[in-house]
Design an enzyme around this catalytic site. Structure first.
Site, PDB file in Angstrom:
ATOM      1  N   ASP A  89       0.874  -1.173   0.000  1.00 39.32           N
ATOM      2  CA  ASP A  89       0.000   0.000   0.000  1.00 39.32           C
ATOM      3  C   ASP A  89       0.911   1.222   0.000  1.00 39.32           C
ATOM      4  O   ASP A  89       2.043   1.178   0.469  1.00 39.32           O
ATOM      5  CB  ASP A  89      -0.959  -0.019   1.194  1.00 39.32           C
ATOM      6  N   SER A  90       0.393   2.311  -0.548  1.00 35.78           N
ATOM      7  CA  SER A  90       1.222   3.458  -0.915  1.00 35.78           C
ATOM      8  C   SER A  90       1.691   4.340   0.229  1.00 35.78           C
ATOM      9  O   SER A  90       2.565   5.170   0.044  1.00 35.78           O
ATOM     10  CB  SER A  90       0.415   4.335  -1.853  1.00 35.78           C
ATOM     11  N   GLY A  91       1.075   4.204   1.397  1.00 36.03           N
ATOM     12  CA  GLY A  91       1.401   5.111   2.493  1.00 36.03           C
ATOM     13  C   GLY A  91       0.371   6.207   2.625  1.00 36.03           C
ATOM     14  O   GLY A  91       0.240   6.817   3.685  1.00 36.03           O
ATOM     15  N   GLY A  92      -0.364   6.482   1.573  1.00 34.94           N
ATOM     16  CA  GLY A  92      -1.371   7.536   1.609  1.00 34.94           C
ATOM     17  C   GLY A  92      -2.310   7.341   2.789  1.00 34.94           C
ATOM     18  O   GLY A  92      -2.376   8.172   3.697  1.00 34.94           O
ATOM     19  N   GLN A 194     -11.547   7.074  -5.524  1.00 37.87           N
ATOM     20  CA  GLN A 194     -12.043   7.692  -4.292  1.00 37.87           C
ATOM     21  C   GLN A 194     -13.332   8.442  -4.618  1.00 37.87           C
ATOM     22  O   GLN A 194     -13.797   8.434  -5.747  1.00 37.87           O
ATOM     23  CB  GLN A 194     -10.982   8.650  -3.719  1.00 37.87           C
ATOM     24  N   ASP A 271      -8.182  -7.245   1.227  1.00 40.11           N
ATOM     25  CA  ASP A 271      -7.245  -7.380   2.334  1.00 40.11           C
ATOM     26  C   ASP A 271      -7.924  -6.826   3.560  1.00 40.11           C
ATOM     27  O   ASP A 271      -8.788  -5.942   3.447  1.00 40.11           O
ATOM     28  CB  ASP A 271      -5.956  -6.573   2.081  1.00 40.11           C
ATOM     29  N   CYS A 309     -11.438 -28.734   9.456  1.00 39.46           N
ATOM     30  CA  CYS A 309     -10.566 -27.653   8.990  1.00 39.46           C
ATOM     31  C   CYS A 309      -9.151 -28.199   8.815  1.00 39.46           C
ATOM     32  O   CYS A 309      -8.647 -28.947   9.649  1.00 39.46           O
ATOM     33  CB  CYS A 309     -10.580 -26.505  10.006  1.00 39.46           C
ATOM     34  N   CYS A 311      -6.351 -26.436   8.704  1.00 34.43           N
ATOM     35  CA  CYS A 311      -5.308 -25.505   9.134  1.00 34.43           C
ATOM     36  C   CYS A 311      -4.380 -26.182  10.150  1.00 34.43           C
ATOM     37  O   CYS A 311      -4.734 -27.203  10.733  1.00 34.43           O
ATOM     38  CB  CYS A 311      -5.930 -24.232   9.723  1.00 34.43           C
ATOM     39  N   CYS A 314      -6.120 -26.778  13.640  1.00 32.86           N
ATOM     40  CA  CYS A 314      -7.181 -27.783  13.732  1.00 32.86           C
ATOM     41  C   CYS A 314      -6.714 -29.198  13.388  1.00 32.86           C
ATOM     42  O   CYS A 314      -7.296 -30.173  13.846  1.00 32.86           O
ATOM     43  CB  CYS A 314      -8.347 -27.389  12.825  1.00 32.86           C
ATOM     44  N   HIS A 340      -5.400 -20.237  12.097  1.00 39.62           N
ATOM     45  CA  HIS A 340      -6.748 -20.734  11.780  1.00 39.62           C
ATOM     46  C   HIS A 340      -7.567 -19.669  11.044  1.00 39.62           C
ATOM     47  O   HIS A 340      -8.197 -19.950  10.025  1.00 39.62           O
ATOM     48  CB  HIS A 340      -7.505 -21.188  13.032  1.00 39.62           C
TER      49      HIS A 340
HETATM   50  N1  PRF Z   1      -6.391   4.123   0.260  1.00 43.17           N
HETATM   51  C1  PRF Z   1      -5.214   3.433   0.462  1.00 43.17           C
HETATM   52  N2  PRF Z   1      -5.145   2.373   1.273  1.00 43.17           N
HETATM   53  C2  PRF Z   1      -6.258   1.992   1.929  1.00 43.17           C
HETATM   54  C3  PRF Z   1      -7.493   2.644   1.770  1.00 43.17           C
HETATM   55  C4  PRF Z   1      -7.577   3.779   0.885  1.00 43.17           C
HETATM   56  O1  PRF Z   1      -8.608   4.416   0.689  1.00 43.17           O
HETATM   57  C5  PRF Z   1      -8.401   1.980   2.586  1.00 43.17           C
HETATM   58  C6  PRF Z   1      -9.831   2.312   2.786  1.00 43.17           C
HETATM   59  N3  PRF Z   1     -10.579   1.247   3.336  1.00 43.17           N
HETATM   60  C7  PRF Z   1      -7.703   0.940   3.216  1.00 43.17           C
HETATM   61  N4  PRF Z   1      -6.418   0.965   2.798  1.00 43.17           N
HETATM   62  N5  PRF Z   1      -4.115   3.834  -0.179  1.00 43.17           N
HETATM   63 ZN    ZN Z   2      -8.562 -24.432  11.628  1.00 47.49          ZN
END
Ligand code: PRF
Ligand code: ZN
Length: 377
Positions: A89-92, A194, A271, A309, A311, A314, A340
């Site tokens: 993820d970008s850090g934003g 967005q 995620d 399960c 995993c 389990c 799990h």
């Molecule tokens: N932008 C970025 N990462 C994110 C979100 C987003 O809007 C969200 C919003 N649920 C989770 N992670 N860059």
């Molecule tokens: Zn399990």
């Protein structure tokens, strides 16, 4: 390369090929924020829980150990000894949710580190450079995630800036990928839609970013305080405006029910911290709903968390034993619960893929949701 194998209504069953292997979608990415899945889950453990993609964070790794360290260690894959696709993820989003005293300007965001308070700046170019140092399989665009409660005028202004940032991200990523000493010359870039809960802004933005021919498209700005119905409405509205021949990623979502609803609306990447975070508190997902292993009723329960399960928890251990580990503060207890829960999510995605393949997604969804109600309060 993204190839749709089958459609069932709007639900897509596809294959996404990267330099680090092919991902079967719909997929749930397992969150390893600081290049580690919390709860003592190792890269080796990922084999036993059917993890396909790992997600790490630009913001955290930039602060510690520093993306220069990861770069000098040969990139994130080598650093954490992981050969699976990794999305960063970008850090934003993290700058907005974690950093103190942030100031947003056209060039980027000024903020203070949540670790030691020192002053930092991150804009689209910085985010791309950090992600290029990390050498992840997929980099995310640098965006602003406005609050679900922000007003139309603010959201419009913010989204326009996010579009300009995206153009800068693409330009910088193209440049970085062509440099001689780049870790991953094939690093992919996903754009992020967005627009809070405003249909007009969401649609307009989706159209504009679709023109940029990116490797994939995320829907951001959801699961940030709006209702589930509002989130499903945004997905219904916006997903049809994103390129169908590219993967769609719903960021930071969510519960099993959220995922089923989003798959039905055409999403293929997810995620969320829920399975690992809940696992660390002894809250476990089962096909009959949540259970809390700390509950006294499990003290003498010699059955696994979930019968059948596959995993690592389990396959071998009883609820009574894992409960004892949790109550004793043993790390193994947390680890088994997290394993799990992650397996539960990863396995549910496999069931979803099988259901779409067989053209019976609706039936699967209905049964899964019905079953999971039993222990839910
Ligand atoms: N932008 C970025 N990462 C994110 C979100 C987003 O809007 C969200 C919003 N649920 C989770 N992670 N860059
Ligand atoms: Zn399990």
């Amino acid at each position: 390369m993204y190839k749709i194998l089958k459609k069932d209504g709007s639900a897509k069953r596809a294959e996404f090929t990267t330099v680090h292997g092919t991902v079967q979608t719909p997929v749930f990415m397992n969150v390893a924020t600081v290049a580690a899945i919390k709860g003592g889950v190792s890269t080796e453990d990922l084999e036993g829980i059917d993890t396909q993609v790992v997600l790490s964070n630009t913001y955290h790794l930039h602060l510690r150990p520093g993306d220069d360290v990861v770069y000098r260690m040969g990139g994130l894959h080598k650093f954490m000894s992981c050969n699976k696709p990794i999305l960063t993820d970008s850090g934003g989003f993290q700058v907005f949710s974690l950093a103190k005293t942030r100031k947003i300007k056209e060039e980027g965001v000024y903020f203070h580190s949540h670790i030691d308070g020192h002053k930092l700046f991150m804009g689209p170019e910085e985010s791309m450079r950090i992600q290029s140092h990390l050498g992840s399989t997929i980099a995310m665009a640098f965006d602003e995630c406005p609050s679900a409660k922000a007003e139309h005028e603010y959201v419009q202004m913010s989204v326009d800036r996010t579009t300009r940032w995206l153009e800068r991200c693409k330009k910088e990523m193209d440049r970085l990928n062509s440099l001689e000493y780049t870790v991953n010359h094939d690093q992919m870039l996903f754009g992020i839609n967005q627009g809070a809960i405003f249909d007009d802004i969401r649609i307009e933005h989706a159209k504009r970013i679709s023109e940029l021919d990116l490797d994939g498209y995320a829907v951001g700005g959801l699961a940030v305080g709006e209702s589930h119905e509002e989130m499903y409405h945004v997905l219904e509205t916006v997903v049809p405006y994103l390129p169908e021949n590219k993967p769609t990623y719903l960021m930071g979502v969510g519960t099993p029910a959220n995922i089923l609803e989003a798959v039905e609306r055409g999403v293929d990447f997810f995620d969320c911290v829920y399975p690992s975070r809940n696992g660390r508190h002894g809250h476990l997902y089962t096909n009959r709903g949540h259970i809390n292993l700390l509950n006294a009723r499990y003290e003498l329960d010699d059955t696994p968390i979930e019968e059948g399960c596959k995993c690592p928890a389990c396959r071998r251990y009883s609820k009574a034993y894992i409960r004892h580990l949790l109550k004793s503060g043993e790390m193994l207890g947390l680890r088994l619960c997290v394993l799990h829960n992650l397996y539960f999510y990863n396995h549910m995605m496999e069931e979803i893929r099988d259901a779409i393949d067989a053209g019976r997604f609706q039936e699967y969804k209905k049964n899964k949701l019905y079953g999971m109600q039993e222990f839910d309060s």
